[in-house]
Design a protein around this motif. Structure first.
Motif, PDB file in Angstrom:
ATOM      1  N   UNK A  54       6.762  26.654  92.107  1.00 19.60           N
ATOM      2  CA  UNK A  54       6.910  25.831  93.293  1.00 19.60           C
ATOM      3  C   UNK A  54       6.768  24.316  92.869  1.00 19.60           C
ATOM      4  N   UNK A  55       6.354  24.082  91.525  1.00 14.00           N
ATOM      5  CA  UNK A  55       6.214  22.596  91.111  1.00 14.00           C
ATOM      6  C   UNK A  55       4.518  22.049  91.314  1.00 14.00           C
ATOM      7  N   UNK A  56       3.863  23.137  91.895  1.00 13.00           N
ATOM      8  CA  UNK A  56       2.360  22.678  92.134  1.00 13.00           C
ATOM      9  C   UNK A  56       1.447  22.515  90.766  1.00 13.00           C
ATOM     10  N   UNK A  57       1.915  23.292  89.789  1.00 14.24           N
ATOM     11  CA  UNK A  57       1.006  23.124  88.547  1.00 14.24           C
ATOM     12  C   UNK A  57       1.459  21.926  87.881  1.00 14.24           C
ATOM     13  N   UNK A  58       2.743  21.433  87.814  1.00 19.17           N
ATOM     14  CA  UNK A  58       3.315  20.064  87.319  1.00 19.17           C
ATOM     15  C   UNK A  58       2.328  18.970  87.931  1.00 19.17           C
ATOM     16  N   UNK A  59       2.408  19.002  89.468  1.00 21.66           N
ATOM     17  CA  UNK A  59       1.748  18.103  89.952  1.00 21.66           C
ATOM     18  C   UNK A  59       0.147  17.924  89.625  1.00 21.66           C
ATOM     19  N   UNK A  60      -0.471  19.161  89.605  1.00 23.50           N
ATOM     20  CA  UNK A  60      -2.078  19.074  88.851  1.00 23.50           C
ATOM     21  C   UNK A  60      -2.112  18.516  87.567  1.00 23.50           C
ATOM     22  N   UNK A  61      -0.805  18.765  86.665  1.00 25.77           N
ATOM     23  CA  UNK A  61      -1.022  18.251  85.303  1.00 25.77           C
ATOM     24  C   UNK A  61      -0.716  16.910  85.392  1.00 25.77           C
ATOM     25  N   UNK A  62       0.044  16.298  85.990  1.00 29.72           N
ATOM     26  CA  UNK A  62       0.149  14.991  86.153  1.00 29.72           C
ATOM     27  C   UNK A  62      -1.002  14.283  86.649  1.00 29.72           C
ATOM     28  N   UNK A  63      -1.616  14.783  87.834  1.00 32.93           N
ATOM     29  CA  UNK A  63      -2.936  14.268  88.175  1.00 32.93           C
ATOM     30  C   UNK A  63      -3.886  14.105  87.306  1.00 32.93           C
ATOM     31  N   UNK A  64      -4.168  15.189  86.557  1.00 33.96           N
ATOM     32  CA  UNK A  64      -5.255  15.174  85.511  1.00 33.96           C
ATOM     33  C   UNK A  64      -4.709  14.606  83.869  1.00 33.96           C
ATOM     34  N   UNK A  65      -3.361  14.232  83.742  1.00 35.57           N
ATOM     35  CA  UNK A  65      -2.679  13.655  82.738  1.00 35.57           C
ATOM     36  C   UNK A  65      -2.858  14.723  81.318  1.00 35.57           C
ATOM     37  N   UNK A  66      -2.577  15.967  81.846  1.00 34.52           N
ATOM     38  CA  UNK A  66      -2.260  16.858  80.759  1.00 34.52           C
ATOM     39  C   UNK A  66      -0.827  17.506  80.683  1.00 34.52           C
ATOM     40  N   UNK A  67       0.039  16.654  81.548  1.00 34.02           N
ATOM     41  CA  UNK A  67       1.498  17.168  81.651  1.00 34.02           C
ATOM     42  C   UNK A  67       1.944  17.526  80.440  1.00 34.02           C
ATOM     43  N   UNK A  68       1.827  16.716  79.169  1.00 37.33           N
ATOM     44  CA  UNK A  68       2.490  16.774  78.088  1.00 37.33           C
ATOM     45  C   UNK A  68       1.931  17.848  77.429  1.00 37.33           C
ATOM     46  N   UNK A  69       0.864  18.552  77.877  1.00 40.42           N
ATOM     47  CA  UNK A  69       0.195  19.855  77.219  1.00 40.42           C
ATOM     48  C   UNK A  69       0.807  21.156  77.677  1.00 40.42           C
ATOM     49  N   UNK A  70       1.292  20.937  78.919  1.00 40.40           N
ATOM     50  CA  UNK A  70       1.726  22.211  79.623  1.00 40.40           C
ATOM     51  C   UNK A  70       2.747  23.191  78.948  1.00 40.40           C
ATOM     52  N   UNK A  71       2.556  24.321  78.851  1.00 48.02           N
ATOM     53  CA  UNK A  71       3.453  25.513  78.032  1.00 48.02           C
ATOM     54  C   UNK A  71       3.772  26.606  78.761  1.00 48.02           C
ATOM     55  N   UNK A  72       3.616  26.495  80.123  1.00 50.78           N
ATOM     56  CA  UNK A  72       3.889  27.802  81.015  1.00 50.78           C
ATOM     57  C   UNK A  72       5.508  27.546  80.925  1.00 50.78           C
ATOM     58  N   UNK A  73       6.071  28.867  80.891  1.00 49.72           N
ATOM     59  CA  UNK A  73       7.610  28.964  80.777  1.00 49.72           C
ATOM     60  C   UNK A  73       7.947  28.599  79.640  1.00 49.72           C
ATOM     61  N   UNK A  74       7.431  28.397  78.494  1.00 46.75           N
ATOM     62  CA  UNK A  74       8.200  28.040  77.181  1.00 46.75           C
ATOM     63  C   UNK A  74       8.916  29.180  76.727  1.00 46.75           C
ATOM     64  N   UNK A  75       8.246  30.500  76.784  1.00 47.08           N
ATOM     65  CA  UNK A  75       8.818  31.496  76.277  1.00 47.08           C
ATOM     66  C   UNK A  75       9.899  31.926  76.986  1.00 47.08           C
ATOM     67  N   UNK A  76       9.763  31.937  78.608  1.00 52.12           N
ATOM     68  CA  UNK A  76      11.075  31.918  78.980  1.00 52.12           C
ATOM     69  C   UNK A  76      12.436  30.968  78.760  1.00 52.12           C
ATOM     70  N   UNK A  77      11.842  29.731  78.663  1.00 52.45           N
ATOM     71  CA  UNK A  77      12.893  28.715  78.025  1.00 52.45           C
ATOM     72  C   UNK A  77      13.581  29.172  76.843  1.00 52.45           C
TER      73      UNK A  77
END
Length: 298
Positions: free
Chosen positions: A244-267
């Motif tokens: 739903x894009x909510x995890x990305x919003x939180x990651x941007x808020x706390x400045x950890x967006x460049x660390x996210x790896x959810x979905x990497x396996x699916x990609x």
């Protein structure tokens, strides 16, 4: 007979609860409470804000999971070096706080990884320390029972750690920065996300993060060994929030967006599927070309 025994047992539990004045309910997949253990001085993943509220990327994400499930979230600050005792005793349901999977794979029931992380060194900008080799003969501090400590004690870094004049465990990173400021320490070993946050809250340009990492790793949610049901329920909601894009919003808020790896396996799987489709298409094209050549020959 079994029903009567159970009734007697439940009556005893209720009586004991009334005597203590506390009834504790800990989460499983069907309960309404999720108690998350976290280090209250570990921004941006879990910490107390200016309003006295416990917030952070992990805690906010846990709150959204509980909101979706209709559960109550209980945020329980813990001493990080007591985390295993807290989890095994049932006083918390999971450890959700920048918790490193690597090296602990068999100690907990883990969610999938959701953040990539690195262990790094923070030094004073005017220290003259530019690379890990420059730490020989220096005093290094690290949080007790942390992944950074595990990294420094690993076989991969034994020569580096042996080169230090000292390696001292601090209870938290605020203490570590106090030691760095006072000159009692020359460097702090810390997660890069925490390092970036700490530097953003302090005098600009006073500290630097060495380019060379100590170790790379991944964060996950740690549940008591065998508690797959609760893990599956929580992680399913995390994935829904991600979609739903909510995890990305939180990651941007706390400045950890460049660390996210959810979905990497699916990609990665999608790339493999696309590559397989391309190979199949190329093979079909080659067959058609061969067939056309054969017809021309006739």
């Amino acid at each position: 007979m079994k029903k009567r025994s159970l009734a007697v047992l439940m009556a005893g539990v209720m009586a004991a609860s009334m005597m203590t004045g506390v009834v504790s309910v800990y989460a499983d997949a069907d309960s309404k409470t999720l108690t998350v253990g976290f280090d209250a001085e570990y921004p941006p993943f879990g910490y107390k804000d200016d309003n006295g509220e416990y917030v952070g990327f992990d805690l906010d994400l846990a709150q959204e999971v509980c909101d979706n499930l209709g559960w109550e979230l209980v945020k329980k600050p813990i001493n990080w070096d007591s985390k295993d005792m807290e989890l095994n005793s049932g006083s918390i349901d999971c450890i959700w706080n920048g918790f490193t999977i690597n090296g602990r794979e068999d100690d907990y029931t883990w969610s999938d990884p959701y953040l990539n992380n690195e262990q790094v060194m923070v030094v004073a900008a005017d220290s003259g320390i530019e690379k890990l080799d420059d730490l020989a003969g220096k005093n290094v501090v690290v949080q007790a029972a942390s992944a950074a400590l595990d990294a420094l004690n690993s076989d991969d870094n034994k020569d580096l750690t042996a080169s230090f004049a000292s390696l001292t465990e601090n209870p938290d990173y605020n203490t570590a920065f106090m030691n760095l400021d006072s000159g009692a320490a020359d460097a702090i070993a810390v997660d890069i996300g925490v390092a970036k946050y700490q530097l953003s809250q302090r005098e600009e340009g006073k500290y630097v993060i060495l380019d060379e990492p100590i170790q790379s790793e991944q964060y996950g949610i740690g549940f008591k060994k065998g508690n797959d049901e609760l893990k599956d329920t929580v992680w399913e909601e995390v994935l829904k929030l991600y979609d739903a894009g909510e995890v990305d919003k939180l990651a941007e808020k706390y400045e950890v967006a460049d660390m996210l790896c959810i979905g990497d396996a699916e990609k990665s799987d999608d790339k493999k599927d696309d590559a397989a489709e391309d190979d199949a298409s190329d093979a079909d094209t080659a067959k058609e070309d061969t067939a056309d050549t054969a017809k021309d020959a006739e």
